[in-house]
Write a protein that holds these residues in place. Structure first.
Motif, PDB file in Angstrom:
ATOM      1  N   ALA A 132       0.850  -1.199   0.000  1.00  0.00           N
ATOM      2  CA  ALA A 132       0.000   0.000   0.000  1.00  0.00           C
ATOM      3  C   ALA A 132       0.885   1.248   0.000  1.00  0.00           C
ATOM      4  O   ALA A 132       1.840   1.334   0.763  1.00  0.00           O
ATOM      5  N   PRO A 133       0.561   2.237  -0.835  1.00  0.00           N
ATOM      6  CA  PRO A 133       1.435   3.414  -0.943  1.00  0.00           C
ATOM      7  C   PRO A 133       1.131   4.511   0.067  1.00  0.00           C
ATOM      8  O   PRO A 133       1.963   5.392   0.279  1.00  0.00           O
ATOM      9  N   VAL A 134      -0.072   4.499   0.666  1.00  0.00           N
ATOM     10  CA  VAL A 134      -0.465   5.615   1.529  1.00  0.00           C
ATOM     11  C   VAL A 134      -1.156   5.104   2.791  1.00  0.00           C
ATOM     12  O   VAL A 134      -1.633   3.969   2.853  1.00  0.00           O
ATOM     13  N   ALA A 135      -1.217   5.990   3.793  1.00  0.00           N
ATOM     14  CA  ALA A 135      -1.980   5.731   5.011  1.00  0.00           C
ATOM     15  C   ALA A 135      -2.481   7.068   5.534  1.00  0.00           C
ATOM     16  O   ALA A 135      -1.995   8.138   5.130  1.00  0.00           O
ATOM     17  N   GLY A 136      -3.452   7.018   6.426  1.00  0.00           N
ATOM     18  CA  GLY A 136      -4.012   8.242   6.995  1.00  0.00           C
ATOM     19  C   GLY A 136      -3.691   8.358   8.471  1.00  0.00           C
ATOM     20  O   GLY A 136      -3.444   7.367   9.160  1.00  0.00           O
ATOM     21  N   GLY A 137      -3.669   9.583   8.963  1.00  0.00           N
ATOM     22  CA  GLY A 137      -3.436   9.842  10.379  1.00  0.00           C
ATOM     23  C   GLY A 137      -4.525  10.718  10.947  1.00  0.00           C
ATOM     24  O   GLY A 137      -4.974  11.671  10.281  1.00  0.00           O
ATOM     25  N   PHE A 138      -4.955  10.423  12.178  1.00  0.00           N
ATOM     26  CA  PHE A 138      -6.111  11.091  12.756  1.00  0.00           C
ATOM     27  C   PHE A 138      -5.854  11.442  14.228  1.00  0.00           C
ATOM     28  O   PHE A 138      -5.189  10.701  14.946  1.00  0.00           O
ATOM     29  N   LEU A 139      -6.399  12.557  14.665  1.00  0.00           N
ATOM     30  CA  LEU A 139      -6.291  12.996  16.059  1.00  0.00           C
ATOM     31  C   LEU A 139      -7.223  14.174  16.279  1.00  0.00           C
ATOM     32  O   LEU A 139      -7.798  14.713  15.330  1.00  0.00           O
ATOM     33  N   THR A 140      -7.348  14.585  17.533  1.00  0.00           N
ATOM     34  CA  THR A 140      -8.154  15.747  17.898  1.00  0.00           C
ATOM     35  C   THR A 140      -7.250  16.794  18.532  1.00  0.00           C
ATOM     36  O   THR A 140      -6.396  16.467  19.370  1.00  0.00           O
ATOM     37  N   VAL A 141      -7.427  18.059  18.126  1.00  0.00           N
ATOM     38  CA  VAL A 141      -6.635  19.171  18.662  1.00  0.00           C
ATOM     39  C   VAL A 141      -7.583  20.181  19.302  1.00  0.00           C
ATOM     40  O   VAL A 141      -8.436  20.759  18.615  1.00  0.00           O
ATOM     41  N   ALA A 142      -7.440  20.394  20.599  1.00  0.00           N
ATOM     42  CA  ALA A 142      -8.240  21.392  21.320  1.00  0.00           C
ATOM     43  C   ALA A 142      -7.345  22.585  21.639  1.00  0.00           C
ATOM     44  O   ALA A 142      -6.238  22.430  22.152  1.00  0.00           O
ATOM     45  N   ASN A 143      -7.840  23.777  21.339  1.00  0.00           N
ATOM     46  CA  ASN A 143      -7.056  25.007  21.500  1.00  0.00           C
ATOM     47  C   ASN A 143      -7.676  25.886  22.577  1.00  0.00           C
ATOM     48  O   ASN A 143      -8.758  26.459  22.386  1.00  0.00           O
ATOM     49  N   ALA A 144      -6.970  26.035  23.703  1.00  0.00           N
ATOM     50  CA  ALA A 144      -7.454  26.876  24.797  1.00  0.00           C
ATOM     51  C   ALA A 144      -6.880  28.284  24.750  1.00  0.00           C
ATOM     52  O   ALA A 144      -7.157  29.098  25.632  1.00  0.00           O
ATOM     53  N   GLY A 145      -6.092  28.583  23.707  1.00  0.00           N
ATOM     54  CA  GLY A 145      -5.459  29.891  23.623  1.00  0.00           C
ATOM     55  C   GLY A 145      -5.855  30.659  22.378  1.00  0.00           C
ATOM     56  O   GLY A 145      -7.009  30.596  21.934  1.00  0.00           O
ATOM     57  N   ALA A 146      -4.879  31.371  21.802  1.00  0.00           N
ATOM     58  CA  ALA A 146      -5.125  32.196  20.626  1.00  0.00           C
ATOM     59  C   ALA A 146      -5.125  31.344  19.357  1.00  0.00           C
ATOM     60  O   ALA A 146      -4.745  30.166  19.373  1.00  0.00           O
ATOM     61  N   ASP A 147      -5.539  31.961  18.252  1.00  0.00           N
ATOM     62  CA  ASP A 147      -5.562  31.265  16.967  1.00  0.00           C
ATOM     63  C   ASP A 147      -4.196  30.649  16.658  1.00  0.00           C
ATOM     64  O   ASP A 147      -3.151  31.264  16.902  1.00  0.00           O
ATOM     65  N   ASP A 148      -4.207  29.441  16.119  1.00  0.00           N
ATOM     66  CA  ASP A 148      -2.975  28.765  15.721  1.00  0.00           C
ATOM     67  C   ASP A 148      -3.244  28.051  14.404  1.00  0.00           C
ATOM     68  O   ASP A 148      -4.345  28.140  13.852  1.00  0.00           O
ATOM     69  N   ARG A 149      -2.251  27.356  13.900  1.00  0.00           N
ATOM     70  CA  ARG A 149      -2.406  26.670  12.620  1.00  0.00           C
ATOM     71  C   ARG A 149      -1.463  25.474  12.589  1.00  0.00           C
ATOM     72  O   ARG A 149      -0.284  25.589  12.934  1.00  0.00           O
ATOM     73  N   LEU A 150      -1.969  24.321  12.169  1.00  0.00           N
ATOM     74  CA  LEU A 150      -1.133  23.166  11.891  1.00  0.00           C
ATOM     75  C   LEU A 150      -0.553  23.362  10.502  1.00  0.00           C
ATOM     76  O   LEU A 150      -1.276  23.304   9.510  1.00  0.00           O
ATOM     77  N   VAL A 151       0.755  23.626  10.432  1.00  0.00           N
ATOM     78  CA  VAL A 151       1.342  24.020   9.154  1.00  0.00           C
ATOM     79  C   VAL A 151       1.940  22.846   8.382  1.00  0.00           C
ATOM     80  O   VAL A 151       2.000  22.871   7.148  1.00  0.00           O
ATOM     81  N   SER A 152       2.400  21.804   9.092  1.00  0.00           N
ATOM     82  CA  SER A 152       2.981  20.669   8.384  1.00  0.00           C
ATOM     83  C   SER A 152       3.142  19.495   9.333  1.00  0.00           C
ATOM     84  O   SER A 152       2.968  19.629  10.549  1.00  0.00           O
TER      85      SER A 152
END
Length: 325
Positions: A207-227
């Motif tokens: 198989a060439p690919v797989a997926g990854g999963f999780l939950t991110v809770a943010n208690a502070g200011a705006d952020d971004r998952l960049v990579s």
């Protein structure tokens, strides 16, 4: 009535108690497991006799491999490469050289300010438990410097180098793959972010690919998952799947995934998720793989993902053409 002598004594005692914490460059984590990733967070709590720190130099110890420093806003980052005393087996690929020194320069860390400088790497699997790895650190200021370079381990020396004690690694598993304990690990905190529920899915051979999963809770200011980055695949990307009419379509989020202030963002099958492209080997149910996530503000964190069955977290029986992932 307050006793002035007792008050003066207390003040002196408090000052003495606080002095060691402020006087030395130290590491946030005092232990690191052999064969595992280690995030060296070097804490700087003062400058040079009242002057601001403008440059920080860190010599990396033997036994600390594949080092990657974290950039800092307002500082110029440089790395110095050099040979390893012993080659490092990076998933079957021998590495004979790598980063041996990290230099942050051009900054202005005032004497009464505090900051942290981060280097992520891997402790060699063959490093003997009980060994102390020393990160010799030098602060450079306008008219002087502070050197934290003594590696004797003595508590009496005035300039001890920050050190981490190596503990026994897990037996029988290579770098980046562990069994058991991570599956029971609780949420991971990174600044104002809480990461939980991380998992991926077992893949069939080839198989060439797989997926990854999780939950991110943010208690502070705006952020971004960049990579994201992994060592078990050629690359990792951030994707979104959404229905357009009756068709499920997928696209890469080249600008990353916003994590708004006060929000909880779920990466799950059929929605936002990570894609691991060009798998180097099948993912085996029951194992754990490590994924490094890079956030715009919170920084970098390594997240262990349990490998579940091939249909783990199935989303309405539709996964949109990712080979079941």
């Amino acid at each position: 009535m307050k006793n002035p002598v007792f008050g003066a004594f207390c003040a002196s005692a408090l000052a003495l108690a606080a002095a060691p914490a402020l006087a030395h460059a130290t590491l946030e984590q005092s232990e690191a497991r052999a064969g595992a990733a280690y995030r060296a967070v070097i804490r700087i709590g003062h400058g040079c006799d009242g002057q601001a720190t403008n440059t920080l130099r860190v010599q990396l110890p033997e036994g600390f491999y594949n080092a990657k420093p974290m950039p800092k806003a307002g500082w110029t980052l440089e790395t110095v490469k050099g040979p390893y005393a012993q080659p490092f087996d990076n998933h079957g690929t021998p590495m004979t050289e790598g980063t041996r020194e990290v230099v942050w320069s051009g900054g202005d860390l005032q004497d009464d300010w505090y900051d942290e400088f981060v280097i992520r790497g891997t402790v060699g699997a063959d490093v003997t438990p009980g060994t102390v790895l020393y990160f010799s650190t030098v602060q450079e200021c306008a008219d002087g410097k502070e050197e934290w370079i003594d590696v004797t381990g003595s508590k009496e020396v005035p300039n001890p180098a920050p050190g981490v004690t190596v503990t026994a690694g897990k037996v029988g598993h290579g770098h980046g793959h562990d069994h058991g304990d991570h599956a029971k690990a609780g949420p991971i905190t990174l600044g104002d972010l809480t990461l939980s529920g991380s998992f991926t899915r077992a893949t069939p051979p080839g198989a060439p690919v797989a997926g990854g999963f999780l939950t991110v809770a943010n208690a502070g200011a705006d952020d971004r998952l960049v990579s994201a980055s992994v060592d078990f695949a050629g690359r990792a990307e951030i994707h979104e799947m959404a229905m357009e009419g009756d068709v499920m379509k997928m696209r890469q989020l080249a600008e990353g995934l916003p994590i708004p202030a006060g929000a909880t963002v779920e990466l799950k099958p059929g929605g936002y998720h990570l894609m691991f492209m060009e798998l180097k080997q099948p993912l085996v149910e029951g194992e754990t793989v490590n994924v490094t996530l890079h956030f715009e503000k919170a920084g970098e964190v390594e997240v262990p993902m349990t490998v579940g069955p091939m249909n783990a977290g199935k989303h309405g029986g539709k996964d949109g053409g990712h080979g079941g992932h």
